[in-house]
Write a protein that holds these residues in place. Sequence first.
Motif, PDB file in Angstrom:
ATOM      1  N   ALA A  78       0.853  -1.178   0.000  1.00 21.73           N
ATOM      2  CA  ALA A  78       0.000   0.000   0.000  1.00 21.73           C
ATOM      3  C   ALA A  78       0.890   1.229   0.000  1.00 21.73           C
ATOM      4  O   ALA A  78       2.077   1.145   0.277  1.00 21.73           O
ATOM      5  N   ASP A  79       0.320   2.347  -0.311  1.00 22.34           N
ATOM      6  CA  ASP A  79       1.082   3.580  -0.345  1.00 22.34           C
ATOM      7  C   ASP A  79       1.243   4.090   1.081  1.00 22.34           C
ATOM      8  O   ASP A  79       0.591   5.031   1.502  1.00 22.34           O
ATOM      9  N   TRP A 105      -9.267  -2.585   7.576  1.00 19.35           N
ATOM     10  CA  TRP A 105      -9.041  -1.611   6.504  1.00 19.35           C
ATOM     11  C   TRP A 105      -9.553  -0.232   6.896  1.00 19.35           C
ATOM     12  O   TRP A 105      -8.949   0.786   6.557  1.00 19.35           O
ATOM     13  N   ALA A 125      -3.455  10.235  -2.114  1.00 29.19           N
ATOM     14  CA  ALA A 125      -2.805   9.037  -2.657  1.00 29.19           C
ATOM     15  C   ALA A 125      -2.430   8.049  -1.556  1.00 29.19           C
ATOM     16  O   ALA A 125      -2.264   6.860  -1.817  1.00 29.19           O
ATOM     17  N   PRO A 129      -5.863   4.077  -1.731  1.00 29.36           N
ATOM     18  CA  PRO A 129      -5.657   2.624  -1.862  1.00 29.36           C
ATOM     19  C   PRO A 129      -6.202   1.828  -0.668  1.00 29.36           C
ATOM     20  O   PRO A 129      -6.693   0.712  -0.829  1.00 29.36           O
ATOM     21  N   GLU A 132      -9.922   1.684  -1.111  1.00 26.32           N
ATOM     22  CA  GLU A 132     -10.265   0.697  -2.138  1.00 26.32           C
ATOM     23  C   GLU A 132     -10.249  -0.716  -1.562  1.00 26.32           C
ATOM     24  O   GLU A 132     -11.115  -1.542  -1.879  1.00 26.32           O
ATOM     25  N   ALA A 133      -9.275  -1.000  -0.694  1.00 28.68           N
ATOM     26  CA  ALA A 133      -9.228  -2.321  -0.047  1.00 28.68           C
ATOM     27  C   ALA A 133     -10.426  -2.499   0.885  1.00 28.68           C
ATOM     28  O   ALA A 133     -11.002  -3.590   0.963  1.00 28.68           O
TER      29      ALA A 133
END
Length: 197
Positions: A78-79, A105, A125, A129, A132-133
């Motif tokens: 992940a970012d 999450w 950013a 992510p 989204e998970a």
Amino acid sequence: MRTRPRLAGLALALAAGASLTACTTSVTGEATLVSAAQDATPEAGGTTTDPTPAEPTEPTDEPTAPTPAEPTAESVPADTGGEDLPVPGAGVPGDAGLCQAVAGWFGYAGLALISVDETGYVDPAGVVPLLEALRDAPADHQDASAPVLAAAEDVSAATDAAIDDIESGTDVFVAFEGLTQPATDFGTACAAAGVSV
């Protein structure tokens, strides 16, 4: 004044992040022990346990293609500054797995809100992510009971809306606040199913 709602959303996210420590995910692995004598090389001034050099292997006519690295079930990139995060609920069946996944999450995304620069700006950013998970978590846990799965789908829909809002320029904190009620309702559904998150 947006400080009070931001603090409320952040407090809820931190509480969810704290629940990650209560979640247990089985992680298996192997370790190989190497003695100091085996690890030493003559170039480094050490000795090797096998004084005979290894025989060269014969080349083959068939080229070998590198195998792509696949993410494991226990971690997902992940970012987050280059770190791999453990996947909450991975390998855990039923309601417990789905409850761990959504709470985990949600907690990760909430903790990402702490990563602000000196002006208080959160880089989307680093959050998207994780959202989204969170949105996709129910797809990996279809074996959960209907009430828990329905509550997770509500979180998923709210998360999808939050992602759209963030990508259209809405403040990350404002978008994240839309997840508070669905996440609370999901926690209630997990508790009713006998799963604590």
